[in-house]
Design a protein around this motif. Structure first.
Motif, PDB file in Angstrom:
ATOM      1  N   PHE A 178       0.817  -1.213   0.000  1.00 12.77           N
ATOM      2  CA  PHE A 178       0.000   0.000   0.000  1.00 12.77           C
ATOM      3  C   PHE A 178       0.856   1.271   0.000  1.00 12.77           C
ATOM      4  CE2 PHE A 178      -2.706   3.260   1.976  1.00 12.77           C
ATOM      5  CZ  PHE A 178      -3.659   3.313   0.980  1.00 12.77           C
ATOM      6  N   ILE A 179       1.922   1.247   0.792  1.00  7.33           N
ATOM      7  CA  ILE A 179       2.829   2.404   0.802  1.00  7.33           C
ATOM      8  C   ILE A 179       4.256   1.916   0.554  1.00  7.33           C
ATOM      9  CG2 ILE A 179       3.892   4.171   2.299  1.00  7.33           C
ATOM     10  CD1 ILE A 179       1.150   4.609   3.524  1.00  7.33           C
ATOM     11  N   ARG A 180       4.961   2.662  -0.262  1.00  8.10           N
ATOM     12  CA  ARG A 180       6.333   2.277  -0.595  1.00  8.10           C
ATOM     13  C   ARG A 180       7.176   3.551  -0.657  1.00  8.10           C
ATOM     14  NH1 ARG A 180       8.282   1.239  -5.907  1.00  8.10           N
ATOM     15  NH2 ARG A 180       6.181   1.523  -6.704  1.00  8.10           N
ATOM     16  N   ALA A 181       8.208   3.617   0.164  1.00 12.75           N
ATOM     17  CA  ALA A 181       9.123   4.772   0.114  1.00 12.75           C
ATOM     18  C   ALA A 181      10.475   4.299  -0.382  1.00 12.75           C
ATOM     19  CB  ALA A 181       9.272   5.398   1.496  1.00 12.75           C
ATOM     20  N   LYS A 182      11.056   5.092  -1.265  1.00 18.75           N
ATOM     21  CA  LYS A 182      12.340   4.688  -1.857  1.00 18.75           C
ATOM     22  C   LYS A 182      13.325   5.847  -1.724  1.00 18.75           C
ATOM     23  CE  LYS A 182      13.870   1.531  -5.233  1.00 18.75           C
ATOM     24  NZ  LYS A 182      15.089   1.438  -4.482  1.00 18.75           N
ATOM     25  N   ASN A 183      14.377   5.623  -0.961  1.00 17.88           N
ATOM     26  CA  ASN A 183      15.451   6.615  -0.746  1.00 17.88           C
ATOM     27  C   ASN A 183      14.892   8.006  -0.446  1.00 17.88           C
ATOM     28  OD1 ASN A 183      16.635   4.784  -3.410  1.00 17.88           O
ATOM     29  ND2 ASN A 183      17.625   4.711  -1.424  1.00 17.88           N
ATOM     30  N   LEU A 184      13.890   8.035   0.408  1.00 21.64           N
ATOM     31  CA  LEU A 184      13.226   9.308   0.726  1.00 21.64           C
ATOM     32  C   LEU A 184      14.104  10.156   1.663  1.00 21.64           C
ATOM     33  CD1 LEU A 184       9.515   9.593   1.882  1.00 21.64           C
ATOM     34  CD2 LEU A 184      11.297  10.861   3.011  1.00 21.64           C
ATOM     35  N   LYS A 185      14.290  11.403   1.245  1.00 13.00           N
ATOM     36  CA  LYS A 185      14.974  12.361   2.125  1.00 13.00           C
ATOM     37  C   LYS A 185      14.084  13.580   2.246  1.00 13.00           C
ATOM     38  CE  LYS A 185      19.684  11.056   1.161  1.00 13.00           C
ATOM     39  NZ  LYS A 185      20.986  11.420   0.637  1.00 13.00           N
ATOM     40  N   PHE A 186      14.122  14.199   3.430  1.00 15.41           N
ATOM     41  CA  PHE A 186      13.342  15.427   3.592  1.00 15.41           C
ATOM     42  C   PHE A 186      14.127  16.439   4.399  1.00 15.41           C
ATOM     43  CE2 PHE A 186      10.364  18.231   5.753  1.00 15.41           C
ATOM     44  CZ  PHE A 186       9.666  18.728   4.666  1.00 15.41           C
ATOM     45  N   LYS A 187      14.126  17.673   3.898  1.00 23.25           N
ATOM     46  CA  LYS A 187      14.816  18.759   4.608  1.00 23.25           C
ATOM     47  C   LYS A 187      13.819  19.835   5.013  1.00 23.25           C
ATOM     48  CE  LYS A 187      19.292  18.556   2.319  1.00 23.25           C
ATOM     49  NZ  LYS A 187      20.108  19.166   1.276  1.00 23.25           N
ATOM     50  N   TYR A 188      13.908  20.290   6.272  1.00 31.17           N
ATOM     51  CA  TYR A 188      13.233  21.528   6.668  1.00 31.17           C
ATOM     52  C   TYR A 188      14.293  22.603   6.520  1.00 31.17           C
ATOM     53  CZ  TYR A 188       8.948  19.701   8.868  1.00 31.17           C
ATOM     54  OH  TYR A 188       7.727  19.152   9.115  1.00 31.17           O
ATOM     55  N   ASP A 189      14.078  23.550   5.689  1.00 27.69           N
ATOM     56  CA  ASP A 189      15.116  24.511   5.328  1.00 27.69           C
ATOM     57  C   ASP A 189      16.365  23.734   4.896  1.00 27.69           C
ATOM     58  OD1 ASP A 189      13.290  26.557   6.032  1.00 27.69           O
ATOM     59  OD2 ASP A 189      13.828  26.283   8.137  1.00 27.69           O
ATOM     60  N   GLU A 190      17.448  23.905   5.603  1.00 22.73           N
ATOM     61  CA  GLU A 190      18.654  23.157   5.187  1.00 22.73           C
ATOM     62  C   GLU A 190      18.887  21.924   6.058  1.00 22.73           C
ATOM     63  OE1 GLU A 190      20.608  23.275   2.377  1.00 22.73           O
ATOM     64  OE2 GLU A 190      18.835  24.479   1.900  1.00 22.73           O
ATOM     65  N   LYS A 191      17.969  21.724   7.024  1.00 23.53           N
ATOM     66  CA  LYS A 191      18.206  20.630   7.979  1.00 23.53           C
ATOM     67  C   LYS A 191      17.624  19.311   7.476  1.00 23.53           C
ATOM     68  CE  LYS A 191      17.472  19.534  12.794  1.00 23.53           C
ATOM     69  NZ  LYS A 191      16.293  19.395  13.594  1.00 23.53           N
ATOM     70  N   LEU A 192      18.493  18.294   7.382  1.00 20.96           N
ATOM     71  CA  LEU A 192      18.039  16.975   6.921  1.00 20.96           C
ATOM     72  C   LEU A 192      17.295  16.286   8.072  1.00 20.96           C
ATOM     73  CD1 LEU A 192      18.219  15.041   4.495  1.00 20.96           C
ATOM     74  CD2 LEU A 192      20.264  14.057   5.562  1.00 20.96           C
ATOM     75  N   VAL A 193      15.984  16.071   7.899  1.00 19.11           N
ATOM     76  CA  VAL A 193      15.156  15.523   8.976  1.00 19.11           C
ATOM     77  C   VAL A 193      14.816  14.053   8.720  1.00 19.11           C
ATOM     78  CG1 VAL A 193      12.915  15.765  10.098  1.00 19.11           C
ATOM     79  CG2 VAL A 193      14.244  17.788   9.587  1.00 19.11           C
ATOM     80  N   LEU A 194      14.693  13.690   7.452  1.00 21.65           N
ATOM     81  CA  LEU A 194      14.514  12.275   7.101  1.00 21.65           C
ATOM     82  C   LEU A 194      15.647  11.909   6.151  1.00 21.65           C
ATOM     83  CD1 LEU A 194      10.661  12.000   6.468  1.00 21.65           C
ATOM     84  CD2 LEU A 194      11.926  11.285   8.509  1.00 21.65           C
ATOM     85  N   ASN A 195      16.319  10.818   6.494  1.00 25.19           N
ATOM     86  CA  ASN A 195      17.538  10.490   5.762  1.00 25.19           C
ATOM     87  C   ASN A 195      17.478   9.071   5.202  1.00 25.19           C
ATOM     88  OD1 ASN A 195      20.086  10.308   4.795  1.00 25.19           O
ATOM     89  ND2 ASN A 195      21.123  10.693   6.747  1.00 25.19           N
ATOM     90  N   ASP A 196      17.209   8.993   3.922  1.00 19.37           N
ATOM     91  CA  ASP A 196      17.236   7.720   3.205  1.00 19.37           C
ATOM     92  C   ASP A 196      16.259   6.682   3.780  1.00 19.37           C
ATOM     93  OD1 ASP A 196      18.168   6.424   0.991  1.00 19.37           O
ATOM     94  OD2 ASP A 196      19.698   5.317   2.101  1.00 19.37           O
TER      95      ASP A 196
END
Ligand code: ADP
Length: 281
Positions: A4-22
């Motif tokens: 149902f849900i599949r995440a692939k190498n997901l990264k997320f930054k708030y401004d310049e801060k990496l909050v979700l890493n791979d």
């Protein structure tokens, strides 16, 4: 089980801060998955990717095979995945319970008789039919959360993401909400459940353990909590029965051995009685 849900190498930054890493994960249709991790580990940020409230800075996440970064999928994704948050008072809009549940489908322009049918079904699913005409402010915290769940169900969602829905509830409310979640999961709704209560996490099929924006481990509750020292090292607790069995093993220098990784009081008692009886022989 269908994905149902599949995440692939997901990264997320708030401004310049990496909050979700791979982040890489797969959640099956109908699965019950808990997400645990210390404050700031990225649980809520991840949850907001499940219904496209946030879009990955890099990588992809697919919901029912729909790419969340493709804007034309947005409505579809939002109607497939509902969210229930921590504060019961922030989620209720209307002055009467049934109007509140009807609010979402009304915004989608669904015909009145279909809305009525959905409201009745959803109220029934969360055991709140008798409160249909109540003013929400007269309800307990647990009842309000059940109304929030009914609101999501009335959208015909296939999945509900819960972000610490019991954190502000008393024990009675907590039990009510958990029982409701278990019931709707048994009826096929996919559940993603963020919690900092380890005793709640153990009812899930699988647990995603997060630390510092990364997934440290994904496994069954028994697998995750078998590593008592590892869990404590990152600043989390383990369920009380796991803690006691671990300590008994330790203070007996390994003489007291349990047959499996202990998670619940029932597990503990069963094993402990066996150990006690064999020591009497
Ligand atoms: P958790 O749910 O595990 O407590 P969050 O996903 O809320 O973690 O937060 C992860 C990190 O992202 C934290 O360092 C937090 O300070 C940061 N963060 C969360 N929301 C925002 C925001 N709106 N703007 C900037 N930083 C944020």
């Amino acid at each position: 089980m269908k994905n149902f849900i599949r995440a692939k190498n997901l990264k997320f930054k708030y401004d310049e801060k990496l909050v979700l890493n791979d982040i890489n994960l797969e959640i099956g249709e109908g699965e019950f998955v808990a997400v645990i991790g210390t404050n700031g580990s990225g649980k809520s940020t991840l949850a907001k990717h499940f219904n496209a409230l946030l879009i990955p800075t890099e990588g992809k996440i697919f919901v029912d095979e729909l790419d969340t970064s493709d804007e034309k999928n947005l409505w579809d994704i939002r109607s497939k995945v509902g969210m229930v948050f921590q504060n019961p008072d922030n989620q209720i809009i209307a002055a009467i319970v049934e109007d509140d549940i009807a609010f979402g489908p009304e915004n989608l322009g669904i015909p009145a008789d279909e809305i009525k049918r959905r409201v009745d079904l959803s109220l029934n699913a969360v055991g709140m039919t008798d409160f249909k005409n109540f003013a929400p402010h007269k309800l307990s915290g647990g009842q309000k959360q059940r109304i929030a769940i009914a609101g999501a169900l009335a959208m015909n969602t296939k999945c509900i993401v819960f972000d610490e829905p019991t954190a502000m509830l008393d024990p009675q409310g907590r039990t009510e909400v958990l029982e409701t979640i278990k019931k709707i999961n048994s009826e096929g709704i996919t559940i993603i459940y963020i919690t900092h209560f380890m005793e709640e996490a153990i009812i899930a099929d699988r647990i995603i353990l997060m630390n510092d924006g990364k997934i440290l481990k994904i496994g069954t509750p028994r697998e995750i909590f078998s590593d008592v020292e590892g869990i404590k090292k990152i600043g989390l607790d383990v369920p009380i029965a796991a803690e006691i069995s671990y300590r008994l093993k330790k203070i007996s220098f390994g003489k007291i051995q349990f047959t499996k990784n202990i998670l619940t009081a029932e597990d503990f008692l069963k094993d402990f009685l066996k150990i006690y009886r064999s020591s009497k022989k």
